[in-house]
Design a protein around this motif. Structure first.
Motif, short mmCIF file in Angstrom:
data_model
loop_
_atom_site.label_atom_id
_atom_site.label_comp_id
_atom_site.label_asym_id
_atom_site.label_seq_id
_atom_site.Cartn_x
_atom_site.Cartn_y
_atom_site.Cartn_z
N VAL A 86 0.85 -1.19 0.00
CA VAL A 86 0.00 0.00 0.00
C VAL A 86 0.89 1.24 0.00
O VAL A 86 1.81 1.36 0.80
N THR A 87 0.57 2.17 -0.92
CA THR A 87 1.39 3.37 -1.09
C THR A 87 0.66 4.66 -0.74
O THR A 87 1.30 5.68 -0.53
N ALA A 88 -0.68 4.63 -0.70
CA ALA A 88 -1.42 5.87 -0.44
C ALA A 88 -2.80 5.54 0.11
O ALA A 88 -3.39 4.51 -0.22
N GLY A 89 -3.29 6.43 0.97
CA GLY A 89 -4.66 6.31 1.46
C GLY A 89 -4.84 5.20 2.48
O GLY A 89 -3.89 4.50 2.87
N GLN A 90 -6.08 5.05 2.91
CA GLN A 90 -6.45 3.98 3.82
C GLN A 90 -7.64 3.23 3.24
O GLN A 90 -8.51 3.83 2.62
N GLY A 91 -7.66 1.95 3.43
CA GLY A 91 -8.76 1.15 2.88
C GLY A 91 -8.71 -0.26 3.40
O GLY A 91 -8.07 -0.54 4.43
N THR A 92 -9.36 -1.15 2.69
CA THR A 92 -9.41 -2.55 3.09
C THR A 92 -9.12 -3.44 1.90
O THR A 92 -9.32 -3.07 0.75
N HIS A 93 -8.63 -4.61 2.22
CA HIS A 93 -8.45 -5.65 1.21
C HIS A 93 -8.74 -6.98 1.90
O HIS A 93 -8.24 -7.23 3.00
N ALA A 94 -9.53 -7.81 1.26
CA ALA A 94 -9.90 -9.10 1.84
C ALA A 94 -9.19 -10.22 1.11
O ALA A 94 -9.12 -10.23 -0.13
N LEU A 95 -8.64 -11.15 1.87
CA LEU A 95 -8.04 -12.37 1.34
C LEU A 95 -8.75 -13.55 1.98
O LEU A 95 -8.77 -13.67 3.21
N ASP A 96 -9.34 -14.39 1.12
CA ASP A 96 -10.08 -15.54 1.63
C ASP A 96 -11.08 -15.14 2.70
O ASP A 96 -11.19 -15.78 3.76
N PHE A 97 -11.78 -14.01 2.42
CA PHE A 97 -12.92 -13.56 3.21
C PHE A 97 -12.54 -13.03 4.59
O PHE A 97 -13.39 -12.85 5.45
N VAL A 98 -11.26 -12.75 4.78
CA VAL A 98 -10.79 -12.06 5.97
C VAL A 98 -10.37 -10.66 5.53
O VAL A 98 -9.53 -10.51 4.63
N THR A 99 -10.97 -9.63 6.13
CA THR A 99 -10.72 -8.25 5.72
C THR A 99 -9.61 -7.63 6.55
O THR A 99 -9.63 -7.68 7.78
N TYR A 100 -8.64 -7.03 5.86
CA TYR A 100 -7.50 -6.41 6.51
C TYR A 100 -7.57 -4.89 6.31
O TYR A 100 -7.79 -4.41 5.20
N ALA A 101 -7.40 -4.15 7.40
CA ALA A 101 -7.32 -2.70 7.32
C ALA A 101 -5.93 -2.33 6.82
O ALA A 101 -4.92 -2.84 7.34
N CYS A 102 -5.86 -1.45 5.83
CA CYS A 102 -4.60 -1.13 5.17
C CYS A 102 -4.31 0.37 5.24
O CYS A 102 -5.23 1.19 5.15
N ARG A 103 -3.05 0.69 5.36
CA ARG A 103 -2.57 2.06 5.31
C ARG A 103 -1.21 2.04 4.64
O ARG A 103 -0.66 0.95 4.37
N PRO A 104 -0.63 3.20 4.29
CA PRO A 104 0.67 3.18 3.63
C PRO A 104 1.69 2.32 4.38
O PRO A 104 1.86 2.45 5.59
N GLY A 105 2.33 1.44 3.63
CA GLY A 105 3.30 0.52 4.22
C GLY A 105 2.75 -0.87 4.47
O GLY A 105 3.52 -1.81 4.68
N THR A 106 1.42 -1.03 4.47
CA THR A 106 0.85 -2.37 4.66
C THR A 106 1.25 -3.27 3.50
O THR A 106 1.18 -2.88 2.34
N LEU A 107 1.65 -4.48 3.83
CA LEU A 107 2.09 -5.46 2.83
C LEU A 107 1.17 -6.66 2.90
O LEU A 107 0.95 -7.22 3.99
N LEU A 108 0.62 -7.07 1.76
CA LEU A 108 -0.23 -8.25 1.69
C LEU A 108 0.33 -9.23 0.67
O LEU A 108 0.85 -8.81 -0.37
#
Length: 306
Positions: A50-72
């Motif tokens: 993640v490079t900008a903003g805040q949001g969510t990304h789900a992997l296998d129906f588990v939702t992760y809160a993301c912000r700059p620097g988050t790695l999935l």
């Protein structure tokens, strides 16, 4: 499947890609991809920084809160669901598992690469974050400069292996000992054939007793072997229901259930809702689907036209 089409560079890369390039690794900005919020399954590894903003990304129906620097890190077979928040952006790398060179058998690295049920999300900091950002940016530069050459293919494959080793350094040490080894064999067998089978059948395949297999599972995970088997089958059922249009009865048959009612009871016990209700809930997404053009590869996403 979810993967990337023509290659573009990650934010901050010094060299611009002027045309699609062939190569083992696809790179793009998330904002350049016409993704939608519907579940999408991929047979690629997908790494997102993640490079900008805040949001969510789900992997296998588990939702992760993301912000700059988050790695999935999504493994082959997993289901992605994009949050679609305004201003949210990430660098995305996608590659087929077959491009990786032989990885060393250290600290569970091979298991981390192969097992989609291991860690998937990190928030690195300090030197770890700096190293990962630099590694991902360099992969983008190398893809643009050398992606269509044999040298580039080898360079990118080894660079991805280095990146995955850096990511694995963020994960806690894996369990060790005979119980962990046996549990790893069980998970390998489950990934090889995700169908409804009894613990006795897995124990026979692994040449151990049910008691030994159950003890190993409890020692490593705190859950019985039957619970692990049922959880994995339920996850596969979710994946099939979320990303396909096959009737529920056909999904159950694919997973080894002879009767639709047996599959329905199993799914409701594991998830708390019926297969039909689970599918319907996923498809009531409030976000509009973004139309996009499919390329020659089934399910491949291509960047938006300029």
């Amino acid at each position: 499947m979810v993967s990337l089409g023509p290659r573009t560079l990650p934010p901050g890369a010094a060299v611009a890609a002027t045309q699609p390039l062939a190569g083992p690794v696809a790179t793009a900005r998330l904002s350049d991809l016409p993704v939608d919020r519907m579940p999408q399954r991929t047979e690629d590894h997908v790494v997102m920084l993640v490079t900008a903003g805040q949001g969510t990304h789900a992997l296998d129906f588990v939702t992760y809160a993301c912000r700059p620097g988050t790695l999935l890190w999504g493994r082959p077979g997993q289901v992605h669901q994009f949050g679609g928040q305004a201003g949210f952006d990430a660098t995305v790398l996608a590659f087929a598992p077959g491009i990786l060179p032989t990885l060393p058998e250290i600290d569970g690295l091979r298991e981390l690469v192969a097992d989609p049920l291991t860690a998937t999300c990190w928030q690195p900091a300090g030197e770890d974050e700096e190293a990962l950002v630099a590694e991902i940016a360099q992969i983008g530069v190398d893809q643009a400069r050398y992606g269509g050459t044999r040298l580039g293919a080898a360079l990118l494959a080894h660079s991805m292996a280095v990146l995955l080793m850096r990511i694995s350094a963020l994960a806690p040490p894996p369990p060790a000992g005979p119980a962990a080894l046996l549990l790893g064999l069980l998970r390998t067998e489950l990934e090889r054939d995700v169908t409804h089978r009894r613990v006795e059948e897995f124990a026979e395949t692994l040449r151990c007793s049910v008691r030994t297999l159950t003890r190993a599972s409890l020692a490593v995970t705190g859950r019985s072997a039957k619970q692990l088997i049922d959880e994995r089958i339920a996850l596969e059922a979710k994946r099939l229901l979320a990303t396909g249009d096959d009737p529920v009865a056909d999904v159950g048959r694919r997973l080894g259930f002879d009767e639709p009612t047996n599959f329905g009871r199993f799914f409701a016990r594991e998830t708390g809702q019926s297969p039909g209700a689970f599918r319907a809930a996923l498809r009531r997404s409030p976000a509009p689907r973004v139309p996009h053009q499919r390329s020659a590869l089934p399910g491949r996403l291509t960047p938006r036209s300029a």
